[in-house]
Design an enzyme around this catalytic site. Structure first.
Site, PDB file in Angstrom:
ATOM      1  N   ASP A  13      -0.962  -2.013  -9.694  1.00  0.00           N
ATOM      2  CA  ASP A  13      -2.262  -1.730  -9.749  1.00  0.00           C
ATOM      3  C   ASP A  13      -2.920  -0.177 -10.120  1.00  0.00           C
ATOM      4  O   ASP A  13      -2.486   0.516  -9.480  1.00  0.00           O
ATOM      5  CB  ASP A  13      -3.060  -2.076  -8.708  1.00  0.00           C
ATOM      6  N   ARG A  49      -4.195  -4.832 -13.188  1.00  0.00           N
ATOM      7  CA  ARG A  49      -2.758  -5.283 -12.740  1.00  0.00           C
ATOM      8  C   ARG A  49      -2.018  -5.301 -13.878  1.00  0.00           C
ATOM      9  O   ARG A  49      -1.838  -6.023 -15.029  1.00  0.00           O
ATOM     10  CB  ARG A  49      -2.984  -6.749 -12.225  1.00  0.00           C
ATOM     11  N   ARG A  54      -9.473  -6.111 -13.380  1.00  0.00           N
ATOM     12  CA  ARG A  54     -10.248  -6.811 -12.533  1.00  0.00           C
ATOM     13  C   ARG A  54     -11.623  -6.136 -12.260  1.00  0.00           C
ATOM     14  O   ARG A  54     -11.352  -4.715 -11.780  1.00  0.00           O
ATOM     15  CB  ARG A  54      -9.728  -7.188 -11.114  1.00  0.00           C
ATOM     16  N   LYS A 100      -9.167   1.786   3.478  1.00  0.00           N
ATOM     17  CA  LYS A 100      -8.292   0.540   3.514  1.00  0.00           C
ATOM     18  C   LYS A 100      -7.348   0.297   4.578  1.00  0.00           C
ATOM     19  O   LYS A 100      -6.794   1.211   4.694  1.00  0.00           O
ATOM     20  CB  LYS A 100      -8.027  -0.055   2.161  1.00  0.00           C
ATOM     21  N   ASN A 124       2.555  -4.322  -5.950  1.00  0.00           N
ATOM     22  CA  ASN A 124       2.379  -5.711  -5.467  1.00  0.00           C
ATOM     23  C   ASN A 124       3.862  -6.187  -5.877  1.00  0.00           C
ATOM     24  O   ASN A 124       4.039  -6.084  -6.857  1.00  0.00           O
ATOM     25  CB  ASN A 124       1.412  -6.543  -5.940  1.00  0.00           C
ATOM     26  N   GLU A 132      -1.606   0.475  -5.865  1.00  0.00           N
ATOM     27  CA  GLU A 132      -0.862  -0.141  -5.122  1.00  0.00           C
ATOM     28  C   GLU A 132       0.106  -0.754  -5.858  1.00  0.00           C
ATOM     29  O   GLU A 132       0.376  -0.584  -7.184  1.00  0.00           O
ATOM     30  CB  GLU A 132      -1.671  -1.407  -4.665  1.00  0.00           C
ATOM     31  N   ARG A 141     -15.345  -3.410  -5.367  1.00  0.00           N
ATOM     32  CA  ARG A 141     -13.855  -4.023  -5.128  1.00  0.00           C
ATOM     33  C   ARG A 141     -13.729  -4.927  -6.485  1.00  0.00           C
ATOM     34  O   ARG A 141     -14.668  -5.865  -6.720  1.00  0.00           O
ATOM     35  CB  ARG A 141     -13.879  -4.705  -3.911  1.00  0.00           C
ATOM     36  N   LYS A 143       0.873  -1.178  -0.142  1.00  0.00           N
ATOM     37  CA  LYS A 143      -0.054   0.084   0.029  1.00  0.00           C
ATOM     38  C   LYS A 143       0.761   1.338  -0.180  1.00  0.00           C
ATOM     39  O   LYS A 143       0.602   2.274  -0.733  1.00  0.00           O
ATOM     40  CB  LYS A 143      -0.944   0.049   1.166  1.00  0.00           C
TER      41      LYS A 143
END
Length: 317
Positions: free
Chosen positions: A273, A210, A225, A160, A283, A281, A233, A125
């Site tokens: 992301d 992604r 997504r 979040k 990852n 984000e 979400r 994050k």
């Protein structure tokens, strides 16, 4: 090459979509050998190298009994040409300790991907803070009054937890501010934990993309997504639908800016992301989506990854 994958239990894999499985399959196809262990199998004792209780495996090609495993054996991590840390989040205290064991193994000569220090230095994050030019309005705080002010300024917000995964613990609060106080108390535990708050990006209806970066270079396709029904979400774990797409001009701009920076720090693989034009984000622990992209576009992401791994091992040798 002799490869060691540090993973979750193999029995938990859903091989039709599992990225670690795709990596193993491509590695075996090229003639590399595959061994596996769990993070709790890592061991260090004074006077010895970091070792693990490992199992050598062979992928069978069968969809049910998909691997054959040899008996457990003890092996130093330096005995492998590459060690791949592929344990899924959460990044908890045990994951943190594992990175220290892996860093000790590096000092002994092991080659670990992604680099353990980089895993610690890039919380998924908070890693976006370094790239403010690519992110939307964002706040990190424990103070509920800060959150109230941010909501008053932006009207529609997402809250979040910093240690969430798979969309867990994500809340949207609209202009009416309904339940903002109780949501804040739930997430920050009355000031005990920090919360990330971001302006809601309506482009989420087009998907939380992604964008994969391998060896510092963007994969030309991403997986969007897309939230389903009334869900906000897009995470696949939260029921989002994955749709592979070619990178947009903005996606390329972001990936080409972040990729070399992340790669220079030892992050062979990262998943950026992107919602609309904004990074949300980064990852680094166990990025996924290889198989969904391959199934829908024919772009063999696992092939690109093993290419980059072979090159990285050769350069570190």
């Amino acid at each position: 090459m002799k490869l060691l994958f540090i993973t979750d239990p193999l029995e938990s894999f859903k091989i039709y979509k599992d990225t670690t499985f795709a990596m193993m399959r491509e590695a075996q196809r090229r003639g590399h050998t595959v061994a596996v262990c769990l993070p709790q199998d890592l061991v260090w004792q004074r006077g010895s190298q970091v070792s693990a209780r490992v199992q050598d495996i062979v992928l069978t090609g069968d969809s049910t009994n998909w691997f054959q495993a040899q008996p457990l054996r003890s092996a130093a991590l330096t005995a492998f040409d590459a060690v791949l840390m592929r344990k899924d989040p959460p990044f908890d205290s045990e994951y943190f300790y594992a990175t220290h064991l892996l860093e000790q193994a590096e000092r002994e000569g092991a080659r670990v991907f992604n680099k353990p220090r980089a895993l610690r230095d890039h919380p998924e994050k908070l890693a976006i803070m370094e790239f403010p030019q690519f992110i939307g309005p964002t706040l990190v705080t424990r103070d509920p009054h800060d959150i109230q002010r941010f909501h008053a300024e932006h009207g529609d917000i997402i809250l979040k937890p910093l240690d969430g995964m798979g969309g867990m613990g994500i809340f949207r609060v609209g202009p009416d501010g309904l339940n903002l106080g109780s949501i804040t108390e739930t997430l920050n535990r009355h000031g005990a934990q920090s919360v990330m708050v971001q302006k809601f990006l309506p482009e989420i209806t087009e998907g939380d993309k992604r964008v994969l970066v391998i060896g510092g270079k963007p994969v030309p396709f991403c997986l969007a997504r897309i939230p389903q029904g009334s869900e906000v979400r897009g995470n696949l774990a939260a029921g989002g639908k994955g749709v592979a797409r070619a990178l947009s001009a903005r996606d390329w701009e972001i990936a080409e800016a972040l990729g070399p920076v992340l790669h220079s720090r030892g992050l062979l693989l990262a998943g950026v992301d992107v919602i609309g034009d904004c990074v949300t984000e980064i990852n680094v622990t166990s990025p996924t989506c290889f198989q969904e992209i391959y199934d829908q576009t024919g772009c063999n992401v696992a092939f690109l990854f093993v290419d980059a791994l072979e090159e990285a091992v050769a350069s570190r040798a």
